[in-house]
Write a protein that holds these residues in place. Structure first.
Motif, PDB file in Angstrom:
ATOM      1  N   TYR A 156     -18.035   5.721 -23.935  1.00  0.00           N
ATOM      2  CA  TYR A 156     -18.624   5.458 -22.726  1.00  0.00           C
ATOM      3  C   TYR A 156     -19.071   6.600 -21.740  1.00  0.00           C
ATOM      4  CZ  TYR A 156     -18.822   3.466 -17.992  1.00  0.00           C
ATOM      5  OH  TYR A 156     -19.318   3.089 -16.847  1.00  0.00           O
ATOM      6  N   SER A 157     -18.028   7.602 -21.456  1.00  0.00           N
ATOM      7  CA  SER A 157     -18.309   8.410 -20.838  1.00  0.00           C
ATOM      8  C   SER A 157     -17.676   9.793 -21.309  1.00  0.00           C
ATOM      9  CB  SER A 157     -18.129   8.253 -19.335  1.00  0.00           C
ATOM     10  OG  SER A 157     -16.582   8.307 -19.091  1.00  0.00           O
ATOM     11  N   SER A 158     -17.678  10.926 -20.373  1.00  0.00           N
ATOM     12  CA  SER A 158     -16.888  12.104 -20.869  1.00  0.00           C
ATOM     13  C   SER A 158     -15.537  11.850 -20.786  1.00  0.00           C
ATOM     14  CB  SER A 158     -17.279  13.429 -20.029  1.00  0.00           C
ATOM     15  OG  SER A 158     -17.088  12.963 -18.829  1.00  0.00           O
ATOM     16  N   MET A 159     -15.013  10.763 -20.297  1.00  0.00           N
ATOM     17  CA  MET A 159     -13.387  10.561 -20.138  1.00  0.00           C
ATOM     18  C   MET A 159     -13.138   9.315 -20.547  1.00  0.00           C
ATOM     19  SD  MET A 159     -12.238  13.396 -18.821  1.00  0.00           S
ATOM     20  CE  MET A 159     -10.664  13.120 -18.250  1.00  0.00           C
ATOM     21  N   GLN A 160     -13.969   8.437 -21.405  1.00  0.00           N
ATOM     22  CA  GLN A 160     -13.731   7.048 -21.551  1.00  0.00           C
ATOM     23  C   GLN A 160     -14.199   6.582 -22.845  1.00  0.00           C
ATOM     24  OE1 GLN A 160     -15.339   5.531 -17.758  1.00  0.00           O
ATOM     25  NE2 GLN A 160     -13.267   4.958 -17.189  1.00  0.00           N
ATOM     26  N   TYR A 161     -13.400   5.829 -23.692  1.00  0.00           N
ATOM     27  CA  TYR A 161     -13.866   5.013 -24.652  1.00  0.00           C
ATOM     28  C   TYR A 161     -13.956   3.400 -24.397  1.00  0.00           C
ATOM     29  CZ  TYR A 161     -14.613   8.708 -27.967  1.00  0.00           C
ATOM     30  OH  TYR A 161     -14.853  10.062 -28.611  1.00  0.00           O
ATOM     31  N   LEU A 162     -14.974   2.788 -25.008  1.00  0.00           N
ATOM     32  CA  LEU A 162     -14.743   1.165 -25.413  1.00  0.00           C
ATOM     33  C   LEU A 162     -14.261   0.910 -26.606  1.00  0.00           C
ATOM     34  CD1 LEU A 162     -18.098   0.219 -23.047  1.00  0.00           C
ATOM     35  CD2 LEU A 162     -15.477   0.124 -22.267  1.00  0.00           C
ATOM     36  N   ILE A 163     -13.547  -0.057 -26.689  1.00  0.00           N
ATOM     37  CA  ILE A 163     -13.312  -0.771 -27.815  1.00  0.00           C
ATOM     38  C   ILE A 163     -13.299  -2.241 -27.850  1.00  0.00           C
ATOM     39  CG2 ILE A 163     -11.382  -1.019 -29.698  1.00  0.00           C
ATOM     40  CD1 ILE A 163      -9.960   1.544 -28.524  1.00  0.00           C
ATOM     41  N   ILE A 164     -14.043  -2.989 -28.756  1.00  0.00           N
ATOM     42  CA  ILE A 164     -14.067  -4.442 -28.982  1.00  0.00           C
ATOM     43  C   ILE A 164     -12.967  -4.722 -30.027  1.00  0.00           C
ATOM     44  CG2 ILE A 164     -15.526  -6.109 -29.718  1.00  0.00           C
ATOM     45  CD1 ILE A 164     -17.876  -4.704 -28.620  1.00  0.00           C
ATOM     46  N   LEU A 165     -12.009  -5.409 -29.851  1.00  0.00           N
ATOM     47  CA  LEU A 165     -11.187  -5.867 -30.878  1.00  0.00           C
ATOM     48  C   LEU A 165     -11.315  -7.345 -31.138  1.00  0.00           C
ATOM     49  CD1 LEU A 165      -7.838  -4.270 -29.091  1.00  0.00           C
ATOM     50  CD2 LEU A 165      -9.070  -3.570 -31.051  1.00  0.00           C
ATOM     51  N   PHE A 166     -11.678  -7.461 -32.381  1.00  0.00           N
ATOM     52  CA  PHE A 166     -11.920  -8.919 -32.822  1.00  0.00           C
ATOM     53  C   PHE A 166     -10.560  -9.580 -33.279  1.00  0.00           C
ATOM     54  CE2 PHE A 166     -16.580  -9.248 -33.094  1.00  0.00           C
ATOM     55  CZ  PHE A 166     -16.836  -7.797 -32.780  1.00  0.00           C
ATOM     56  N   GLU A 167     -10.469 -10.949 -32.588  1.00  0.00           N
ATOM     57  CA  GLU A 167      -9.458 -11.770 -32.965  1.00  0.00           C
ATOM     58  C   GLU A 167      -8.034 -11.237 -33.036  1.00  0.00           C
ATOM     59  OE1 GLU A 167      -9.632 -13.471 -37.107  1.00  0.00           O
ATOM     60  OE2 GLU A 167      -8.358 -15.190 -36.240  1.00  0.00           O
ATOM     61  N   PRO A 168      -7.578 -10.370 -31.952  1.00  0.00           N
ATOM     62  CA  PRO A 168      -6.207  -9.855 -32.106  1.00  0.00           C
ATOM     63  C   PRO A 168      -5.270 -10.939 -31.204  1.00  0.00           C
ATOM     64  CG  PRO A 168      -7.295  -8.952 -30.328  1.00  0.00           C
ATOM     65  CD  PRO A 168      -8.554  -9.965 -31.025  1.00  0.00           C
ATOM     66  N   GLN A 169      -3.995 -10.985 -31.687  1.00  0.00           N
ATOM     67  CA  GLN A 169      -3.225 -11.694 -30.660  1.00  0.00           C
ATOM     68  C   GLN A 169      -3.126 -10.904 -29.463  1.00  0.00           C
ATOM     69  OE1 GLN A 169      -1.881 -14.696 -31.327  1.00  0.00           O
ATOM     70  NE2 GLN A 169      -2.863 -14.727 -33.179  1.00  0.00           N
ATOM     71  N   GLU A 170      -3.162 -11.425 -28.230  1.00  0.00           N
ATOM     72  CA  GLU A 170      -3.118 -10.649 -27.208  1.00  0.00           C
ATOM     73  C   GLU A 170      -1.808  -9.827 -26.783  1.00  0.00           C
ATOM     74  OE1 GLU A 170      -4.037 -11.331 -22.291  1.00  0.00           O
ATOM     75  OE2 GLU A 170      -3.970 -12.994 -23.803  1.00  0.00           O
ATOM     76  N   HIS A 224     -13.318 -15.710 -33.663  1.00  0.00           N
ATOM     77  CA  HIS A 224     -12.217 -15.925 -32.789  1.00  0.00           C
ATOM     78  C   HIS A 224     -12.173 -15.099 -31.397  1.00  0.00           C
ATOM     79  CE1 HIS A 224     -10.384 -19.171 -34.947  1.00  0.00           C
ATOM     80  NE2 HIS A 224     -10.317 -18.545 -36.032  1.00  0.00           N
ATOM     81  N   ASN A 225     -11.187 -15.045 -30.664  1.00  0.00           N
ATOM     82  CA  ASN A 225     -11.059 -14.289 -29.289  1.00  0.00           C
ATOM     83  C   ASN A 225     -11.716 -12.826 -29.635  1.00  0.00           C
ATOM     84  OD1 ASN A 225     -10.455 -16.407 -28.124  1.00  0.00           O
ATOM     85  ND2 ASN A 225      -8.389 -15.930 -27.960  1.00  0.00           N
ATOM     86  N   CYS A 226     -12.244 -12.133 -28.854  1.00  0.00           N
ATOM     87  CA  CYS A 226     -12.712 -10.721 -28.872  1.00  0.00           C
ATOM     88  C   CYS A 226     -11.977 -10.062 -27.418  1.00  0.00           C
ATOM     89  CB  CYS A 226     -13.835 -10.452 -28.970  1.00  0.00           C
ATOM     90  SG  CYS A 226     -14.764 -11.167 -30.581  1.00  0.00           S
ATOM     91  N   TYR A 227     -11.576  -9.071 -27.295  1.00  0.00           N
ATOM     92  CA  TYR A 227     -11.133  -8.197 -26.164  1.00  0.00           C
ATOM     93  C   TYR A 227     -11.914  -6.989 -26.075  1.00  0.00           C
ATOM     94  CZ  TYR A 227      -7.413 -11.779 -25.865  1.00  0.00           C
ATOM     95  OH  TYR A 227      -6.577 -12.848 -25.814  1.00  0.00           O
ATOM     96  N   LEU A 228     -12.181  -6.770 -24.644  1.00  0.00           N
ATOM     97  CA  LEU A 228     -12.921  -5.358 -24.450  1.00  0.00           C
ATOM     98  C   LEU A 228     -11.793  -4.533 -23.763  1.00  0.00           C
ATOM     99  CD1 LEU A 228     -15.679  -3.709 -24.227  1.00  0.00           C
ATOM    100  CD2 LEU A 228     -15.938  -4.787 -21.958  1.00  0.00           C
ATOM    101  N   VAL A 229     -11.661  -3.192 -24.504  1.00  0.00           N
ATOM    102  CA  VAL A 229     -10.765  -2.374 -24.182  1.00  0.00           C
ATOM    103  C   VAL A 229     -11.580  -1.082 -23.715  1.00  0.00           C
ATOM    104  CG1 VAL A 229      -8.585  -0.876 -24.743  1.00  0.00           C
ATOM    105  CG2 VAL A 229      -8.982  -3.330 -25.601  1.00  0.00           C
ATOM    106  N   MET A 230     -10.794  -0.650 -22.458  1.00  0.00           N
ATOM    107  CA  MET A 230     -11.339   0.726 -22.065  1.00  0.00           C
ATOM    108  C   MET A 230     -10.153   1.706 -21.984  1.00  0.00           C
ATOM    109  SD  MET A 230     -13.279   1.936 -18.276  1.00  0.00           S
ATOM    110  CE  MET A 230     -14.681   1.187 -18.793  1.00  0.00           C
ATOM    111  N   VAL A 231     -10.349   2.935 -22.806  1.00  0.00           N
ATOM    112  CA  VAL A 231      -9.501   4.004 -22.921  1.00  0.00           C
ATOM    113  C   VAL A 231      -9.896   5.010 -21.845  1.00  0.00           C
ATOM    114  CG1 VAL A 231      -8.228   5.626 -24.274  1.00  0.00           C
ATOM    115  CG2 VAL A 231      -8.659   3.385 -25.054  1.00  0.00           C
ATOM    116  N   THR A 232      -9.077   5.478 -21.046  1.00  0.00           N
ATOM    117  CA  THR A 232      -9.178   6.690 -19.968  1.00  0.00           C
ATOM    118  C   THR A 232      -8.555   7.603 -20.090  1.00  0.00           C
ATOM    119  OG1 THR A 232     -10.215   4.932 -18.492  1.00  0.00           O
ATOM    120  CG2 THR A 232      -9.920   7.223 -17.596  1.00  0.00           C
ATOM    121  N   MET A 233      -9.214   8.877 -20.091  1.00  0.00           N
ATOM    122  CA  MET A 233      -8.156  10.233 -20.188  1.00  0.00           C
ATOM    123  C   MET A 233      -7.913  10.755 -18.961  1.00  0.00           C
ATOM    124  SD  MET A 233      -7.763  10.293 -23.618  1.00  0.00           S
ATOM    125  CE  MET A 233      -7.285  12.150 -23.956  1.00  0.00           C
TER     126      MET A 233
END
Length: 743
Positions: free
Chosen positions: A693-707, A647-656
């Motif tokens: 991803y970098s010194s200030m960022q993380y990447l998260i792949i969320l599988f089949e969440p409700q948006e 099902h749907n996957c979402y790419l999330v970027m977290v930045t500090m």
């Protein structure tokens, strides 16, 4: 006549104690007239006659003696008596010599003169007693009164009791003699004590002046190690002196303040240079070390009594008017005025001087800061007065010749002190430079290298490159640490060759990470240097089979003159992380991450570029080189994906994000990222995947969440982050995009 001569000599050159010996001779002569002379010098007719001479000259000796102990207040009166007594002596002696009258016949005249002298002396004593002037010569006054009374008794008794002739005057003179001996001993003791005290004070002052000079030389020499602080103490001292003059202080007090202000930062001797010259923001522990310089400075200067205000200034020049300063949190008038003055002077010079992390502030901004911080940081009267002085052009000092100021005494000793301290500091500086070099690679170590690079960035456009050696751990594990050291030494030699130009700088950050600054404003020149380094490393790697697994990755950030080191360092680090996760063995410019969509925010651009590159990365074929734990995780991941039917996957970027007013250093960034990693891992599901991803960022792949549930997931992550990391230096944010469409 001998008594007259001796008295005159005393009056012009000798101290009062010699009069005692004059009186002793008079006593001998008077005893010659008494019955006692027959026991001493029988038939001494000449000696017996001398008693009349003593009576005649007694007014002269008494007048000189009393005039001396009274400090010359009645000199005119005593001069008249001396003159009359001298005339009487000459007349009586002439009559004796020519046989007209002998001394016995002229004795009433001598006795009358002595009586007049006694009356004058007693009168002056009474006047001095009334005016409280007799305290300084009370023993001599009492002895003189006793002698005069006895002399008067003697003068009256010669007409009635001849057998007592000379006895009373002799006793009186002996009393004066012994009193003078006692007074002389006392005064000799006082003089000796005074002399020793003067010598002791002179020696102490000389020692303190030399110590003060050595401290001033030491302060100047320490400042000379840092181009941004050179001359700071001198300028603060001169600004403080200008303020004190405007306040109406005396020249002596102004000079004392100038010398004391010169040593206001002497306590920084005890603060490590790595903290004083750090180009990034200080940690709480490092700032605490900086604040301790006030207490250390006061402790160093506590025994110097030559200058006023010295300890007050060293300890309190960072106190604030509102009580929020350090070390004691003093408020308002609790802070010494001298410290208020130096606080304004110190802050003014700091604002108008360049620092390793910023350029000098404009005059108008400095003026605004001084006014805006009245009643908070600065004493309102002094800060407003100083602004008026700035507006009127009164804040002008000779910055070209600071050595000519303040070195006025003990020139030879101070020259030796200067030379000694300079030699010591040269040795310390040489040792410090040796300690700041990494012996394996020959490059600067992290602290010193960051300082040099930050300084170059203040004066040049250029590029900051963060270089990392890939697979060093594998080389060490397979071929040993000697092979790994050869690889590190190789890159060190390549970077050192590029930094032969003084406007280049490179350092080893630690482990397999390196930093280099290249003063080129165009990317083509930068790429030519990076390619040369990569090609040189590749060529040497091919010739050494043990290091052939090693490779280089680099993240680059173009910088502008005066740029903040910390900000561009983070950007270069971010570009390196991108290379490490996507295309190891190459280099990447941070600016490339922003090139596709300039109208979007940096965060959105980063996220879209990452998503695009991930989609274009292709599929893997063949066996993956994974260890067991990685394989187990991938297996579970595939299992869960199958269960959920893709099902749907979402790419999330977290930045500090750092707050605008904050400048976080690398250590704080790492701590915050560790806390964020723990929060993400604890709050996402097993089917979700995260990576840094970098010194200030993380990447998260969320599988089949409700948006509509994604904000709730991220809120849980952020709440847990705030529980783990209570710092307020960072504000985490996120964005997300859809990766796949449902079938």
């Amino acid at each position: 006549m001998f008594s007259i001569a001796l008295s005159i000599v005393y009056k012009t050159h000798f101290d009062m104690e010699y009069v005692g010996w004059c009186m002793l001779l008079g006593a001998i002569w008077m005893l010659g007239e008494s019955k006692l002379r027959q026991m001493l010098v029988p038939n001494a007719s000449v000696l017996a006659a001398m008693c009349f001479v003593v009576i005649l000259i007694s007014p002269i000796a008494v007048s000189i003696y009393i005039d001396s102990i009274q400090g010359g207040r009645y000199t005119r009166v005593y001069t008249c008596i001396e003159a009359l007594a001298a005339v009487n002596l000459i007349v009586c002696t002439s009559l004796q010599l020519f046989g007209v009258c002998d001394y016995i016949e002229t004795l009433p005249a001598g006795q009358g003169m002595l009586a007049v002298c006694c009356v004058v002396v007693i009168t002056t004593f009474i006047i001095d007693i009334i005016k409280h002037r007799a305290l300084g010569y009370r023993p001599e006054m009492v002895a003189m009164i006793v002698a005069l009374v006895l002399a008067l008794i003697e003068a009256a008794s010669v007409y009635f009791v001849v057998t007592m002739s000379g006895l009373f005057i002799g006793i009186g003179l002996i009393v004066i003699l012994f009193v003078n001996i006692i007074v002389t001993i006392k005064r000799i003791s006082e003089i000796e004590y005074k002399r020793q005290k003067e010598e002791s004070d002179k020696l102490r002052n000389q020692t303190e002046r030399v110590s003060l000079q050595m401290m001033k030389t030491l302060a100047a020499t320490i400042e000379a190690k840092d181009d941004y602080m050179r001359g700071h103490s001198y300028r603060v001292a001169e600004y403080s002196a200008l303020i004190a003059k405007q306040l109406g202080w005396s020249e002596h007090d102004v000079e004392n303040l100038r010398n004391a202000a010169y040593l206001h930062d002497i306590g920084k001797i005890g603060v490590p240079d790595t903290i004083l010259n750090k180009p990034t923001r200080l940690t709480d522990e490092e700032f605490a070390a900086i604040k301790s310089h006030t207490v250390m400075g006061a402790d160093i200067l506590k025994d110097i009594t030559l200058l006023d205000h010295l300890v007050d200034i060293a300890r309190n020049h960072h106190e604030r008017y509102d009580g929020k300063g350090y070390p004691d949190g003093l408020v308002g008038e609790e802070i010494p005025l001298s410290a208020h003055i130096v606080c304004v002077a110190d802050s003014y010079d700091a604002m108008r001087s360049r620092r390793i992390y910023r350029n000098a502030l404009p005059d108008e901004e400095i003026r605004r800061e001084l006014l805006d911080n009245c009643n908070t940081q600065f004493d309102p009267q002094i800060s407003r007065m100083f602004v008026d002085m700035l507006d009127n052009g009164m804040v002008v000092i000779d910055e070209d010749n600071p050595a000519a100021q303040g070195y006025r005494d003990n020139a030879a000793i101070e020259s030796v002190a200067d030379k000694f301290i300079s030699e010591v500091m040269k040795t310390m500086s040489s040792q410090e430079k040796a300690d700041s070099v990494d012996y394996l690679t020959g490059l600067y170590m992290r602290s010193r290298g960051q300082q040099v690079i930050a300084a170059l960035m203040q004066d040049n456009d250029g590029c900051l490159a963060f270089i990392d050696m890939d697979n060093l751990k594998k080389v060490n594990d397979v071929h040993g640490h000697k092979a790994g050291d050869r690889a590190l030494k190789l890159i060190g030699n390549l970077l050192a060759k590029e930094t032969e130009n003084e406007t280049f700088a490179a350092c080893r950050l630690g482990g397999d990470e390196f930093l280099i600054f290249m003063p080129y404003s165009d990317r083509a020149s930068v790429e030519s240097v990076i390619k040369r380094i990569f090609e040189g490393f590749e060529s040497a790697r091919e010739a050494d089979c043990e290091i052939k697994e090693a490779a280089l990755s680099a993240g680059l950030c173009m910088t502008t003159k005066g740029a903040m080191f910390e900000s561009d360092y983070t950007k270069a680090d971010k570009a390196l992380y991108y290379v490490k996760q996507n295309c190891k063995g190459s280099y990447f410019f941070y600016e490339q991450l922003l090139a596709d969509n300039k109208e979007n925010t940096n965060l959105s651009v980063d996220l879209r570029n990452v998503a695009k590159l991930l989609k274009e990365s292709g599929s893997y074929t063949g066996a993956l080189d994974l260890n067991y734990r990685e394989f187990a995780r991938i297996y579970e991941f595939v299992n869960n994906v199958g269960d959920r039917h893709k099902h749907n996957c979402y790419l999330v970027m977290v930045t500090m994000n750092t707050l605008p007013e904050q400048l976080a250093d690398i250590e704080k960034i790492e701590k915050a990222l560790d806390c964020m990693e723990q929060s993400i891992r604890s709050k996402i599901r097993k089917v979700d995947v995260c990576t840094r991803y970098s010194s200030m960022q993380y990447l998260i792949i969320l599988f089949e969440p409700q948006e509509n549930q994604i904000p709730n997931v991220m809120e849980r992550i952020f709440m847990h982050y705030y529980e783990l990391c209570d710092r307020e230096d960072f504000k985490p944010q996120y964005e997300y995009i859809k990766m796949t469409e449902p079938k």
